[in-house]
Write a protein that holds these residues in place. Structure first.
Motif, mmCIF file in Angstrom:
data_model
loop_
_atom_site.group_PDB
_atom_site.id
_atom_site.type_symbol
_atom_site.label_atom_id
_atom_site.label_comp_id
_atom_site.label_asym_id
_atom_site.label_seq_id
_atom_site.Cartn_x
_atom_site.Cartn_y
_atom_site.Cartn_z
ATOM 1 N N LEU A 79 34.591 20.766 -21.126
ATOM 2 C CA LEU A 79 33.756 19.710 -20.555
ATOM 3 C C LEU A 79 33.671 18.502 -21.500
ATOM 4 C CD1 LEU A 79 30.844 22.092 -19.467
ATOM 5 C CD2 LEU A 79 32.757 21.318 -18.042
ATOM 6 N N PRO A 80 34.769 17.817 -21.733
ATOM 7 C CA PRO A 80 34.686 16.619 -22.585
ATOM 8 C C PRO A 80 33.855 15.534 -21.920
ATOM 9 C CG PRO A 80 36.845 16.766 -21.547
ATOM 10 C CD PRO A 80 36.131 18.053 -21.244
ATOM 11 N N LEU A 81 33.138 14.794 -22.726
ATOM 12 C CA LEU A 81 32.311 13.705 -22.211
ATOM 13 C C LEU A 81 33.187 12.697 -21.486
ATOM 14 C CD1 LEU A 81 29.440 12.451 -22.211
ATOM 15 C CD2 LEU A 81 30.094 11.247 -24.295
ATOM 16 N N PRO A 82 32.841 12.318 -20.260
ATOM 17 C CA PRO A 82 33.674 11.348 -19.531
ATOM 18 C C PRO A 82 33.770 10.008 -20.253
ATOM 19 C CG PRO A 82 32.101 12.425 -18.064
ATOM 20 C CD PRO A 82 31.706 12.787 -19.452
ATOM 21 N N GLY A 83 34.917 9.421 -20.177
ATOM 22 C CA GLY A 83 35.135 8.056 -20.641
ATOM 23 C C GLY A 83 35.741 7.280 -19.492
ATOM 24 N N GLU A 84 36.888 6.673 -19.713
ATOM 25 C CA GLU A 84 37.586 6.037 -18.597
ATOM 26 C C GLU A 84 38.062 7.097 -17.604
ATOM 27 O OE1 GLU A 84 41.621 3.361 -17.752
ATOM 28 O OE2 GLU A 84 40.891 3.630 -19.798
ATOM 29 N N ARG A 85 38.404 8.273 -18.132
ATOM 30 C CA ARG A 85 38.860 9.377 -17.295
ATOM 31 C C ARG A 85 37.853 10.522 -17.291
ATOM 32 N NH1 ARG A 85 44.137 9.277 -15.655
ATOM 33 N NH2 ARG A 85 45.453 7.633 -16.542
ATOM 34 N N LEU A 86 37.871 11.257 -16.209
ATOM 35 C CA LEU A 86 37.071 12.461 -16.053
ATOM 36 C C LEU A 86 38.041 13.630 -15.966
ATOM 37 C CD1 LEU A 86 34.199 13.628 -15.489
ATOM 38 C CD2 LEU A 86 34.650 13.253 -13.059
ATOM 39 N N ASP A 87 37.861 14.657 -16.824
ATOM 40 C CA ASP A 87 38.816 15.759 -16.894
ATOM 41 C C ASP A 87 38.074 17.030 -17.291
ATOM 42 O OD1 ASP A 87 40.984 17.403 -17.110
ATOM 43 O OD2 ASP A 87 41.949 16.335 -18.752
ATOM 44 N N LEU A 88 37.595 17.765 -16.300
ATOM 45 C CA LEU A 88 36.760 18.940 -16.521
ATOM 46 C C LEU A 88 37.436 20.180 -15.948
ATOM 47 C CD1 LEU A 88 33.416 17.384 -15.218
ATOM 48 C CD2 LEU A 88 34.325 17.280 -17.554
ATOM 49 N N THR A 89 37.243 21.320 -16.608
ATOM 50 C CA THR A 89 37.799 22.583 -16.124
ATOM 51 C C THR A 89 36.786 23.699 -16.332
ATOM 52 O OG1 THR A 89 40.058 21.904 -16.709
ATOM 53 C CG2 THR A 89 39.685 24.246 -16.315
ATOM 54 N N VAL A 90 36.565 24.481 -15.288
ATOM 55 C CA VAL A 90 35.745 25.693 -15.366
ATOM 56 C C VAL A 90 36.562 26.821 -14.757
ATOM 57 C CG1 VAL A 90 33.630 26.843 -14.652
ATOM 58 C CG2 VAL A 90 33.593 24.397 -15.185
#
Length: 248
Positions: free
Chosen positions: A165-176
């Motif tokens: 769950l990296p903090l969003p920046g220009e991109r959103l990239d989450l995995t569960v």
């Protein structure tokens, strides 16, 4: 972990993907948009646009706290965590035209020095129940937590979630991903791009995805019916525990 916080409020146009690999393979993809906001300073929209984005304390945690931040801090206090006034960033669906459904709301919680202390993952199921997971962060802004909450009727309440769950920046990239008995039967990803939450961008998102939160819950039920018709066995829903309803 320190670094510049992304500007908020922000809107992310994104694609949510659910991949089920066992006991049958099934993929669900859904396009929507999400908000990244500071719950201490929720967006103030022009009056005519306010029905398109409301953030209510009743929609999060126990539902009875005076603010979203208060509900979060009450939950963290039960885990012995104090933020000391540090900033919180929340990724969620807003209430749209009176309806909201957030399968997953994320809170990146920082200390007064700006360092990321933890992440709270607030999960809602389609039965009106909610539960919070405390995610201890590592260098990838994620970790593993035991599964404690009934979400899909096609999985029992066992196993563990691995969350990136990296903090969003220009991109959103989450995995569960769900892990059970050395296997990974389910993975959910959220991928997207963000930008400032201007009235124009909100209008474009609302036109592209009308009734966005209602569409999310409808998509989940639609795919559930498809899985049921394919013969996937159903696990009975356990009796809700009080803390699951209270978000603690």
């Amino acid at each position: 972990m320190t670094g510049a916080h992304p500007p908020v409020p922000a809107l992310y146009s994104c694609r949510i993907t659910h991949i089920r690999t066992a006991p049958i393979r099934h993929v669900m993809r859904h396009r929507t948009y999400l908000w990244l906001v500071d719950p201490d300073s929720p967006p103030v929209l022009p009056l005519v646009l306010r029905p398109l984005a409301r953030f209510r304390p009743a929609d999060h945690f126990g539902g009875s706290d005076p603010s979203i931040r208060a509900g979060l801090e009450r939950f963290l206090a039960t885990r012995g965590i104090q933020l000391g006034g540090g900033r919180v960033l929340m990724l969620a669906h807003a209430r749209v035209l009176g309806h909201v459904f957030n399968p997953l709301t994320l809170y990146w919680c920082h200390g007064p020095d700006g360092a990321l202390r933890c992440i709270v993952a607030e999960v809602h199921n389609t039965y009106g129940e909610r539960h919070c997971y405390l995610v201890e962060t590592d260098g990838r802004s994620g970790s593993e937590v035991p599964k404690e909450f009934y979400v899909s009727p096609f999985f029992p309440v066992e196993g563990a979630y691995r969350m990136r769950l990296p903090l969003p920046g220009e991109r959103l990239d989450l995995t569960v991903s769900l892990h059970r008995d050395g296997t990974r039967p389910f993975t959910a990803t959220v991928r997207g791009r963000g930008g400032p939450a201007t009235p124009g961008r909100l209008l474009v998102a609302a036109v592209r995805h009308p009734w966005s939160t209602l569409a999310v819950s409808a998509a989940i039920r639609h795919h559930g019916i498809r899985l049921l018709l394919r013969g996937l066995p159903v696990y009975p829903r356990p009796r809700p525990r009080p803390h699951a309803q209270e978000g603690s």
